[in-house]
Scaffold this motif. Structure first.
Motif, PDB file in Angstrom:
ATOM      1  N   MET A   1       0.898  -1.042  -0.007  1.00 11.97           N
ATOM      2  CA  MET A   1       0.052   0.161  -0.150  1.00 11.97           C
ATOM      3  C   MET A   1       0.897   1.385  -0.113  1.00 11.97           C
ATOM      4  O   MET A   1       1.980   1.160   0.437  1.00 11.97           O
ATOM      5  N   LYS A   2       0.296   2.374  -0.820  1.00 13.66           N
ATOM      6  CA  LYS A   2       1.006   3.710  -0.726  1.00 13.66           C
ATOM      7  C   LYS A   2       0.203   4.385   0.371  1.00 13.66           C
ATOM      8  O   LYS A   2      -1.185   4.837   0.275  1.00 13.66           O
ATOM      9  N   ILE A   3       0.915   4.540   1.358  1.00 12.68           N
ATOM     10  CA  ILE A   3       0.160   5.556   2.536  1.00 12.68           C
ATOM     11  C   ILE A   3       0.734   6.917   3.166  1.00 12.68           C
ATOM     12  O   ILE A   3       2.081   7.118   3.140  1.00 12.68           O
ATOM     13  N   ALA A   4      -0.168   7.659   3.302  1.00 11.74           N
ATOM     14  CA  ALA A   4       0.404   9.183   3.693  1.00 11.74           C
ATOM     15  C   ALA A   4       0.061   9.376   5.078  1.00 11.74           C
ATOM     16  O   ALA A   4      -1.201   8.881   5.334  1.00 11.74           O
ATOM     17  N   LEU A   5       1.017   9.651   6.133  1.00  8.78           N
ATOM     18  CA  LEU A   5       0.320   9.932   7.327  1.00  8.78           C
ATOM     19  C   LEU A   5       0.429  11.565   7.552  1.00  8.78           C
ATOM     20  O   LEU A   5       1.724  12.115   7.405  1.00  8.78           O
ATOM     21  N   ILE A   6      -0.573  12.110   7.915  1.00 11.14           N
ATOM     22  CA  ILE A   6      -0.535  13.625   7.893  1.00 11.14           C
ATOM     23  C   ILE A   6      -0.669  14.087   9.354  1.00 11.14           C
ATOM     24  O   ILE A   6      -1.437  13.895  10.136  1.00 11.14           O
ATOM     25  N   ALA A   7       0.428  14.821   9.909  1.00 10.53           N
ATOM     26  CA  ALA A   7       0.481  15.453  11.165  1.00 10.53           C
ATOM     27  C   ALA A   7      -0.102  16.740  11.200  1.00 10.53           C
ATOM     28  O   ALA A   7      -0.659  17.304  10.345  1.00 10.53           O
ATOM     29  N   THR A   8      -0.659  17.189  12.483  1.00 12.83           N
ATOM     30  CA  THR A   8      -1.185  18.574  12.714  1.00 12.83           C
ATOM     31  C   THR A   8      -0.177  19.581  12.513  1.00 12.83           C
ATOM     32  O   THR A   8       0.929  19.257  12.157  1.00 12.83           O
ATOM     33  N   GLU A   9      -0.688  20.790  12.251  1.00 11.00           N
ATOM     34  CA  GLU A   9       0.266  21.871  11.957  1.00 11.00           C
ATOM     35  C   GLU A   9       1.196  22.337  13.296  1.00 11.00           C
ATOM     36  O   GLU A   9       1.689  23.540  13.120  1.00 11.00           O
ATOM     37  N   LYS A  10       1.207  21.900  14.346  1.00  6.70           N
ATOM     38  CA  LYS A  10       1.733  22.448  15.553  1.00  6.70           C
ATOM     39  C   LYS A  10       3.101  22.021  15.634  1.00  6.70           C
ATOM     40  O   LYS A  10       4.142  22.915  16.082  1.00  6.70           O
ATOM     41  N   LEU A  11       3.748  20.750  15.238  1.00  8.48           N
ATOM     42  CA  LEU A  11       5.154  20.564  15.376  1.00  8.48           C
ATOM     43  C   LEU A  11       5.639  19.484  14.302  1.00  8.48           C
ATOM     44  O   LEU A  11       4.787  18.929  13.763  1.00  8.48           O
ATOM     45  N   PRO A  12       6.960  19.474  14.139  1.00  8.33           N
ATOM     46  CA  PRO A  12       7.372  18.745  13.158  1.00  8.33           C
ATOM     47  C   PRO A  12       7.615  17.263  13.698  1.00  8.33           C
ATOM     48  O   PRO A  12       7.792  16.810  14.702  1.00  8.33           O
ATOM     49  N   VAL A  13       7.686  16.435  12.523  1.00  4.79           N
ATOM     50  CA  VAL A  13       8.098  14.949  12.603  1.00  4.79           C
ATOM     51  C   VAL A  13       9.338  14.802  11.792  1.00  4.79           C
ATOM     52  O   VAL A  13       9.328  15.239  10.589  1.00  4.79           O
ATOM     53  N   PRO A  14      10.334  13.959  12.342  1.00  4.77           N
ATOM     54  CA  PRO A  14      10.313  13.283  13.601  1.00  4.77           C
ATOM     55  C   PRO A  14      10.164  14.266  14.710  1.00  4.77           C
ATOM     56  O   PRO A  14      10.274  15.608  14.557  1.00  4.77           O
ATOM     57  N   ALA A  15       9.741  13.793  16.045  1.00  8.89           N
ATOM     58  CA  ALA A  15       9.222  14.519  17.058  1.00  8.89           C
ATOM     59  C   ALA A  15      10.604  15.287  17.907  1.00  8.89           C
ATOM     60  O   ALA A  15      10.843  15.061  19.034  1.00  8.89           O
ATOM     61  N   ILE A  16      11.321  16.211  17.160  1.00  8.66           N
ATOM     62  CA  ILE A  16      12.412  16.662  17.779  1.00  8.66           C
ATOM     63  C   ILE A  16      12.238  17.673  18.705  1.00  8.66           C
ATOM     64  O   ILE A  16      12.904  18.113  19.444  1.00  8.66           O
ATOM     65  N   ARG A  17      10.663  18.114  18.657  1.00  6.71           N
ATOM     66  CA  ARG A  17      10.374  19.142  19.885  1.00  6.71           C
ATOM     67  C   ARG A  17       9.124  18.577  20.605  1.00  6.71           C
ATOM     68  O   ARG A  17       8.396  19.276  21.275  1.00  6.71           O
ATOM     69  N   GLY A  18       8.979  17.142  20.537  1.00  6.41           N
ATOM     70  CA  GLY A  18       7.963  16.410  21.196  1.00  6.41           C
ATOM     71  C   GLY A  18       6.663  16.590  20.766  1.00  6.41           C
ATOM     72  O   GLY A  18       6.704  16.507  19.467  1.00  6.41           O
ATOM     73  N   GLY A  19       5.839  16.044  21.461  1.00  4.02           N
ATOM     74  CA  GLY A  19       4.363  15.994  20.787  1.00  4.02           C
ATOM     75  C   GLY A  19       3.806  14.765  20.695  1.00  4.02           C
ATOM     76  O   GLY A  19       4.548  13.765  19.802  1.00  4.02           O
ATOM     77  N   ALA A  20       2.755  14.383  21.429  1.00  4.83           N
ATOM     78  CA  ALA A  20       2.269  12.962  21.048  1.00  4.83           C
ATOM     79  C   ALA A  20       2.162  12.367  19.723  1.00  4.83           C
ATOM     80  O   ALA A  20       2.472  11.228  19.464  1.00  4.83           O
ATOM     81  N   ILE A  21       1.445  13.396  19.097  1.00  2.00           N
ATOM     82  CA  ILE A  21       0.990  12.752  17.743  1.00  2.00           C
ATOM     83  C   ILE A  21       2.248  12.666  16.902  1.00  2.00           C
ATOM     84  O   ILE A  21       2.271  11.716  16.088  1.00  2.00           O
ATOM     85  N   GLN A  22       3.220  13.510  16.941  1.00  2.00           N
ATOM     86  CA  GLN A  22       4.499  13.582  16.380  1.00  2.00           C
ATOM     87  C   GLN A  22       5.121  12.108  16.755  1.00  2.00           C
ATOM     88  O   GLN A  22       5.835  11.573  15.869  1.00  2.00           O
ATOM     89  N   ILE A  23       5.201  11.892  18.033  1.00  3.85           N
ATOM     90  CA  ILE A  23       5.849  10.737  18.470  1.00  3.85           C
ATOM     91  C   ILE A  23       5.175   9.302  17.832  1.00  3.85           C
ATOM     92  O   ILE A  23       5.834   8.390  17.290  1.00  3.85           O
ATOM     93  N   TYR A  24       3.927   9.541  18.004  1.00  3.68           N
ATOM     94  CA  TYR A  24       3.028   8.412  17.479  1.00  3.68           C
ATOM     95  C   TYR A  24       3.302   8.209  15.855  1.00  3.68           C
ATOM     96  O   TYR A  24       3.753   7.134  15.345  1.00  3.68           O
ATOM     97  N   LEU A  25       3.369   9.090  15.213  1.00  7.01           N
ATOM     98  CA  LEU A  25       3.474   8.867  13.568  1.00  7.01           C
ATOM     99  C   LEU A  25       4.837   8.526  13.194  1.00  7.01           C
ATOM    100  O   LEU A  25       4.943   7.484  12.633  1.00  7.01           O
TER     101      LEU A  25
END
Length: 380
Positions: A1-25
């Protein structure tokens, strides 16, 4: 499958600045990428390139001010089988319009379907447009399905997870070293450490623990509350509430240590040095990440009966639930009881570690998400 995971506009991924959603993704992406084509979309950051590939995962980053518009443009030129969007139900219709063949999975990490965040009409349209909704707790699922019964057949709880290699209990060789070094560095060698990790905000309740501290210290003179966090991810500015915490703490300076924002990489040592974790949330918490982290580190967890928090704690097995959560006195005896009994702490800590090993590793989360993606694809 070709999959896109989209984070919120709050913090970057990888989670260099923390964030539960960013760590999760970031964590599930690397597992899923072993067998699938995975792209993670997040905001730009000065320390990260706009495009890169790490461990088989493609990272695409757009500026915060043009974030959703840039994602829409990206979707026009990139075809995905599955798009997994985090926490932004209001974006779904814009994305579906440009990618009608794609199956959309919305993951909900907070109360995003509350009346003040989404209207009845918008909520219904979003639910019709998505193939599946995954939530981080049964509590969050119920906040959606109680208002929108049509979401029931599409909604499933997929609990979050933790990196088992990153968190080492004190009974392991690595955990023992981390514990000794961290305690030495912070001059806490002979203390019994109560850990709080979270944003320093009223809804997280650190003031409740500080108010409970005099009675805890009276019964356990070696008690030390270690408060880890800042008012927002990476922001150590002192606002009125944080000032209030520091003022309270100054009254019991032999029993409290404040540690400001800590990068995710450095957090495991603080868990390893501690004896138990308290999550004193006063708001309806979706299900705080600290529960998984503490269990992985072999710590018993005391948590408030708020939102999804109690869903991963079994009374007496891996921790305790505080029902009178806004009363400082309600925390005193459960904390003191654990501080005074090493055997009780060890038993609960080992049970907690076993629970995350069997249910909450990132591998488990990835497998559960892939099942949802496959169901989304098979549903016409």
């Amino acid at each position: 499958m070709k999959i896109a995971l989209i984070a919120t506009e709050k913090l970057p991924v990888p989670a260099i600045r923390g964030g539960a959603i960013q760590i999760y993704l970031d964590s599930v992406a690397s597992v899923i990428a072993a067998n699938h084509d995975v792209t993670v979309i997040s905001i730009t950051d000065p320390s990260l390139p706009d495009n890169q590939k790490i461990n088989g995962v493609t990272y695409v980053r757009f500026t915060e001010d043009q974030y959703i518009q840039s994602i829409v443009q990206h979707m026009k030129t990139h075809q995905y089988d599955i798009v997994h969007l985090c926490n932004r139900p209001n974006w779904i219709l814009s994305l579906v319009q440009v990618a009608p063949q794609t199956k959309f999975v919305l993951s909900v990490h907070n109360e995003m379907f509350a009346p003040e965040k989404i209207s009845d009409a918008e909520g219904k349209k979003c639910i019709e447009a998505v193939s599946k909704i995954v939530t981080v707790s049964n509590y969050i699922g119920e906040t959606i399905t109680s208002r929108f019964p049509s979401a029931k057949s599409k909604t499933k709880t997929v609990y979050s997870g933790v990196d088992l290699n990153q968190y080492q209990p004190a009974w392991t060789e690595e955990g023992k070293i981390l514990r000794t070094e961290a305690r030495k560095e912070l001059k806490l060698e002979n203390k019994k450490i109560i850990l709080f990790v979270g944003r320093l905000s009223k809804v997280k309740g650190p003031h409740i623990l500080l108010q409970a501290l005099p009675k805890i210290a009276e019964k356990e003179p070696n008690a030390m509350l270690v408060v880890v966090g800042s008012k927002w991810f990476g922001d150590n500015e002192v606002n009125n509430y944080v000032k209030h915490l520091y003022t309270l703490g100054a009254m019991y300076k032999d029993h409290v240590t404040f540690i400001k924002f800590v990068r995710p990489h450095d957090i495991p040592a603080l868990y390893a040095m501690s004896d138990l974790l308290v999550c004193s949330s006063q708001w309806q918490e979706p299900l705080a990440r600290v529960h998984y982290e503490a269990m992985a580190a072999g710590l018993p967890v005391l948590t408030s009966n708020r939102g999804g928090n109690p869903e991963v704690i079994t009374e007496g097995e891996n921790g305790s639930i505080i029902y009178d959560f806004d009363n400082p006195d309600a925390y005193v005896n459960p904390i003191v009881s654990l501080l005074k009994s090493e055997s009780k702490r060890a038993k609960m800590g080992k049970n907690g570690r076993k629970i995350v090993e069997t249910q909450f590793s990132w591998e488990h989360v990835a497998v559960n998400l892939l099942k949802v993606y496959e169901e989304a694809r098979s549903n016409s």
